[in-house]
Design an enzyme around this catalytic site. Structure first.
Site, PDB file in Angstrom:
ATOM      1  N   HIS A 358       0.840  -1.201   0.000  1.00  0.00           N
ATOM      2  CA  HIS A 358       0.000   0.000   0.000  1.00  0.00           C
ATOM      3  C   HIS A 358       0.872   1.248   0.000  1.00  0.00           C
ATOM      4  O   HIS A 358       1.803   1.368   0.806  1.00  0.00           O
ATOM      5  CB  HIS A 358      -0.895   0.000   1.240  1.00  0.00           C
ATOM      6  CG  HIS A 358      -1.970   1.041   1.222  1.00  0.00           C
ATOM      7  ND1 HIS A 358      -3.228   0.801   0.716  1.00  0.00           N
ATOM      8  CD2 HIS A 358      -1.981   2.323   1.661  1.00  0.00           C
ATOM      9  CE1 HIS A 358      -3.971   1.890   0.839  1.00  0.00           C
ATOM     10  NE2 HIS A 358      -3.226   2.829   1.410  1.00  0.00           N
ATOM     11  N   ASP A 441       2.898   9.029 -12.643  1.00  0.00           N
ATOM     12  CA  ASP A 441       3.227   8.202 -11.483  1.00  0.00           C
ATOM     13  C   ASP A 441       4.739   8.181 -11.309  1.00  0.00           C
ATOM     14  O   ASP A 441       5.470   7.971 -12.270  1.00  0.00           O
ATOM     15  CB  ASP A 441       2.704   6.772 -11.699  1.00  0.00           C
ATOM     16  CG  ASP A 441       2.604   5.964 -10.415  1.00  0.00           C
ATOM     17  OD1 ASP A 441       3.483   6.134  -9.551  1.00  0.00           O
ATOM     18  OD2 ASP A 441       1.656   5.173 -10.282  1.00  0.00           O
ATOM     19  N   ARG A 443       6.094   6.391  -8.490  1.00  0.00           N
ATOM     20  CA  ARG A 443       6.368   5.412  -7.449  1.00  0.00           C
ATOM     21  C   ARG A 443       7.430   4.400  -7.871  1.00  0.00           C
ATOM     22  O   ARG A 443       8.127   3.842  -7.028  1.00  0.00           O
ATOM     23  CB  ARG A 443       5.079   4.699  -7.044  1.00  0.00           C
ATOM     24  CG  ARG A 443       4.137   5.570  -6.239  1.00  0.00           C
ATOM     25  CD  ARG A 443       2.813   4.888  -5.996  1.00  0.00           C
ATOM     26  NE  ARG A 443       2.045   4.754  -7.226  1.00  0.00           N
ATOM     27  CZ  ARG A 443       0.845   4.186  -7.278  1.00  0.00           C
ATOM     28  NH1 ARG A 443       0.307   3.687  -6.184  1.00  0.00           N
ATOM     29  NH2 ARG A 443       0.203   4.116  -8.422  1.00  0.00           N
TER      30      ARG A 443
END
Length: 533
Positions: A358, A441, A443
């Site tokens: 997560h 993104d 990440r």
């Protein structure tokens, strides 16, 4: 190896050495215009915080401005002007600075500099004594043996610097690690000795005070843990609701009945106190092995170093001047692991393992924002981890501090504004982020599987995630995933349907209906006006 291959290998090695020498010479050339060295200043004496001097002895730090001397607190004489008072205060501040940092400013160091001898560090060595400790400290006891760039505590290192400047923390404070060892064993795994498996943190970080005791106690080196493991009970209102519905069962091991609460008047409450979950957890700070990180992303180490230097405002010049130092502690957020059930089962492939990876979403995870599915997906995953542990397996939730897809909360809120003003439909979801951030993104899940290798996870039976990027990263890291499942439809907040449909159309996993480009136009979020009552 053929003769030609051996010759090529030798040539490449020589070219690499020449590259290191060229970088070092260029860095020295660039620094020729800096101020010449000055002799160390002797720190003023006082009765405040102890600080190191150049010879390793200790002096005393002058007090803060708030702790004024009697002469300063007495009424000024007629000859003492406000300008004189300002000059006195400035002089005291300068004296504090010189006491804290008695020598000249050292902007950077070089591999062949006199006295510089990094403590040996062999990333991926199976024996911790051969591997060696990570030492980024600039304290007098360690500065010449530093083998890492950066500072411990990630982004919190800035607060440590502030505390030292304010005089609330001694820069020479030596932590006592007595009774801090992990209450839950996270033992060495074969992956710890594979330098390609774990490159984003130190696998020995939770055992540093124990395995590097000699370096700390006998050699006086500033070695610190970068991982802490503990046990706890966690309590979530969503889990209370699930328990009342009978969806979560109290077993006295994983799920415990909470103690009875009290009323405002101190009497015992008659309300159902709910439940709490018995967990083991670990906090992991980033420690990057630069050659491994570069290889993981498919770029060269010099390019990685240059980007890290340039795009952090030049914060870490040794990324350029010290190509011999291969470890970097970046000022970014850490990760936290929550383990439900027996931690020893994580490395047992015969035990059912349920996983949720997560990425942080403060607005939803903490404050319940309904524009995304982060909190309901997280709590659903926790329930699944609990149920898996109660079936005789183990559940793992890994929580990464990558707010707003690692773009940050400010960028995320700007995107929210654009979406609500520009027509919040699923077909514009990713484009709205790209318009502001330039990328949808950041990440970059390539480093994410490291923590799974550290825990000894070799097989995942249930992965509670729809992310194709996370799935691909884990599978490509050599860990098979047997089952994936998405968030149940009834848990999706109405206003987050835009996000879910856009992600499914972009390749996220779904067990339901596929979403086409034509469908995206029809999925529309509410406007601000609809929320104003």
């Amino acid at each position: 190896m053929s003769v030609s291959d051996a010759v090529l290998t030798q040539i490449l090695s020589q070219l690499e050495n020449l590259s290191v020498q060229q970088q070092t010479l260029q860095a020295k050339l660039d620094s020729l215009t800096s101020a010449s060295a000055s002799p160390p200043l002797q720190p003023a004496t006082s009765s405040a915080v102890p600080i190191p001097t150049g010879d390793g002895s200790f002096s005393r730090l002058p007090p803060l401005r708030a702790a004024a001397s009697p002469s300063m607190s007495s009424p000024p004489s007629s000859t003492h002007t406000p300008l004189d008072a300002y000059a006195d205060a400035a002089a005291k501040e300068k004296a504090r600075e010189k006491a804290l940092y008695p020598s000249r400013v050292i902007l950077t160091t070089y591999p062949d500099q006199t006295g510089i001898k990094p403590y040996p560090l062999v990333w991926g060595a199976a024996d911790p004594q051969v591997r060696g400790p990570v030492i980024p400290s600039r304290l007098p006891s360690s500065i010449k043996q530093r083998n890492a760039i950066g500072a411990h505590s990630g982004s919190y290192s800035i607060y440590r610097a502030l505390a030292i400047a304010l005089g609330t923390l001694s820069p020479t404070h030596k932590p006592s690690y007595a009774l801090t060892e992990p209450p839950v064993p996270i033992p060495p795994q074969p992956s710890w000795s594979d330098p390609s498996k774990i490159v984003s943190f130190d696998p020995w970080g939770h055992l540093a005070p124990q395995v590097f005791r000699r370096e700390i106690e006998e050699l006086g080196l500033d070695v610190r843990p970068s991982i802490a493991v503990t046990k706890a009970h966690i309590k979530l209102s969503e889990i209370d609701v699930a328990a009342r519905k009978g969806e979560i069962v109290v077993d006295g091991k994983v799920v415990l009945k909470s103690r009875q609460g009290v009323n405002e008047d101190g009497s015992e409450s008659t309300e159902d106190p709910g439940v709490e979950l018995n967990v083991s957890k670990a906090a992991v700070e980033p420690v990057w092995y630069l050659p491994g990180v570069a290889a993981r992303f498919g770029i060269s180490e010099p390019l990685l170093r240059r980007a890290l230097f340039e795009d952090t405002g030049g914060m870490y010049p040794e990324l350029i001047t010290r190509p011999d130092v291969k470890v970097f502690l970046p000022p970014i957020g850490n990760l936290t692991v929550y383990i439900f059930g027996n931690p020893a089962y994580m490395s047992d492939e015969t035990k059912e393992l349920t996983l949720r990876v997560h990425d942080e979403c403060n607005g939803s995870d903490v404050f319940g924002s309904d524009i995304c599915t982060c909190k309901p997906y997280l709590t659903f995953a926790i329930e699944e981890c609990v149920r898996g542990a109660q079936r005789g397996g183990v559940g793992v939730v890994v929580y990464f501090r990558k707010e707003g897809r690692a773009l940050g909360e400010v960028t995320k809120y700007l995107v929210y504004n654009l979406r609500k003003r520009g027509g919040d439909s699923a077909d514009k979801y990713f484009r709205s982020t790209e318009v502001i951030a330039g990328v949808k993104d950041m990440r970059f899940q390539a480093l994410m599987p490291d923590v799974l290798h550290w825990l000894g996870i070799r097989r995942i039976h249930n992965m509670v995630s729809m992310s194709d990027m996370k799935y691909n990263a884990i599978v490509q890291a050599g860990i098979p995933i047997e089952r994936r499942y998405d968030i149940p439809a009834h848990l999706i907040p109405p206003d987050s349907r835009v996000e879910i449909d856009a992600k499914i159309a972009a390749g996220y996993f779904t067990s339901g209906k596929k979403v086409t480009a034509e469908d995206l136009v029809k999925t529309v979020g509410r406007t601000w006006e609809e929320t104003e009552h």
